[in-house]
Structures are given as C-alpha cells and as structure tokens.
Design a protein around this motif. Sequence first.
Motif, PDB file in Angstrom:
ATOM      1  N   ASP A  61       0.822  -1.213   0.000  1.00 59.11           N
ATOM      2  CA  ASP A  61       0.000   0.000   0.000  1.00 59.11           C
ATOM      3  C   ASP A  61       0.852   1.258   0.000  1.00 59.11           C
ATOM      4  OD1 ASP A  61       0.976  -0.644   2.563  1.00 59.11           O
ATOM      5  OD2 ASP A  61      -0.592   0.531   3.542  1.00 59.11           O
ATOM      6  N   LYS A  80       2.076  -5.430  -8.197  1.00 55.81           N
ATOM      7  CA  LYS A  80       0.626  -5.633  -8.327  1.00 55.81           C
ATOM      8  C   LYS A  80      -0.139  -4.681  -7.411  1.00 55.81           C
ATOM      9  CE  LYS A  80       1.001 -10.558  -9.475  1.00 55.81           C
ATOM     10  NZ  LYS A  80       0.790 -11.941  -8.964  1.00 55.81           N
ATOM     11  N   GLY A  81       0.356  -4.535  -6.200  1.00 55.98           N
ATOM     12  CA  GLY A  81      -0.292  -3.620  -5.263  1.00 55.98           C
ATOM     13  C   GLY A  81      -0.265  -2.193  -5.762  1.00 55.98           C
ATOM     14  N   ARG A  90      -2.852  -1.641  -8.458  1.00 56.31           N
ATOM     15  CA  ARG A  90      -4.202  -1.438  -7.927  1.00 56.31           C
ATOM     16  C   ARG A  90      -4.397  -0.015  -7.423  1.00 56.31           C
ATOM     17  NH1 ARG A  90      -3.246  -6.841  -6.125  1.00 56.31           N
ATOM     18  NH2 ARG A  90      -2.423  -6.105  -4.128  1.00 56.31           N
TER      19      ARG A  90
END
Length: 209
Positions: free
Chosen positions: A138, A177-178, A181
């Motif tokens: 994140d 990938k995070g 997103r």
Amino acid sequence: MPSQHPEELGHDHVVESYVTRTYGGLPRYLVLNGGRFLGPRWWHTTRFTRHLLNDAAAITDKELDALLGYEWRSRLTAAWLIGVDRRERFRARIGDLLLASEVCYSGSAYCFALARFGTHADAEILTAYLDHYLPRTDLHYDQPAALGALLRLDCLLGNHHADGFLEPDGLWDEWVKGMGRLGYPSHIPAEQRRWADLQCEFANGWRRL
C-alpha cells in the motif's frame, strides 16, 4: 526527530548556497530530482556539473548535517553532494534516513549515495530497506530506486541480494501488483538498474572543470 532549520544551527546560508541556487530557472534540488542534467540536450549541464562538483568538495560535514536535519529539498541535495564526493562517513546517517522514510523524494538520493559508495555495507542497507518496505503493497516510497541501486551493487560486488526479491510471485511482483491497484505505473527492474547505472556512471565520468 523533528527537523530544524539550518539557521537554528548557525548555518543560515546553506539552503541558499547549496539547495536553491538556480540553473535555467530551476533550483538545484529540482534539477537533481528530475535528472535532466543526465540528458545530452540540457544547455546548463556544464555549469550545473561544475558547481555540483565544487560544492560537493567544499561543503563541510557540519553543513551537510544541517541539511540532513531539515526538509526533503535539503536532504535530497545533501545526499547527492555526499554521493558525488563519496563521503562514506555518512553511510549510517543515510541508511537511517532511508529506512525511516520520513519525507518524500529524498529517498532516491539516499539510494544514489549508497550506490556510489559501492560496498557490501551499502548493499546490506538497501536489502534491509526492501525487506521492510516491499511487503507494504500500500506504500509507494523508494522501492524502485532501492532495487535499482541494489541490482547495480550486486553486479559490481558479485552478490545476489536482489535475487530473492525478484523470484516469480515474490515480494517485488506482489508490490508491483499492489501499486497497479493504486494506479501507479509498473516498474521494471532492468529499467531501475539502468537508471542507477546512468546516475553513477555519469558521476564516475565527472572531472573537476
């Protein structure tokens, strides 16, 4: 630790002298952060490089300490000056600041400095940073710059610290990938290594003008 303006430490001149001096209408910290001096077509490269070399040699350790204790512009500039002059006595301070990640933008400059120092100790700091921050899918901090610097050091030193991060579906893939997103573009390890090489090889080729 709360930041202190350098004037509180008796170094009121250092921001104007080293951080905000302008080239082509841009302050030094923005030129360093954007990397335009690495390109072949920027008209101010020679003057910028000459001043950067001279300042890296002339700035005192106490002045660097004052810059490193202030905000991101000053820390970014200080890290570049430290890296250019290869002041390895600042390794621990640079490593602590990188791992703390207290302010924006300056982390990539810490990675440059560690890549310039070029030792196993620097590779270990970068590895520790990635161990800590790659699991945070994140957070988009300085993971790409750290990986690029570590890949460069692995090649120079014959290490394989980065291999574990780059395994299929490993920490790097999961972090990318995070970031996807969250709307960030993908980061390619080879491109990060290329950027670290470009910065360091440009610095290696400088001569006092």
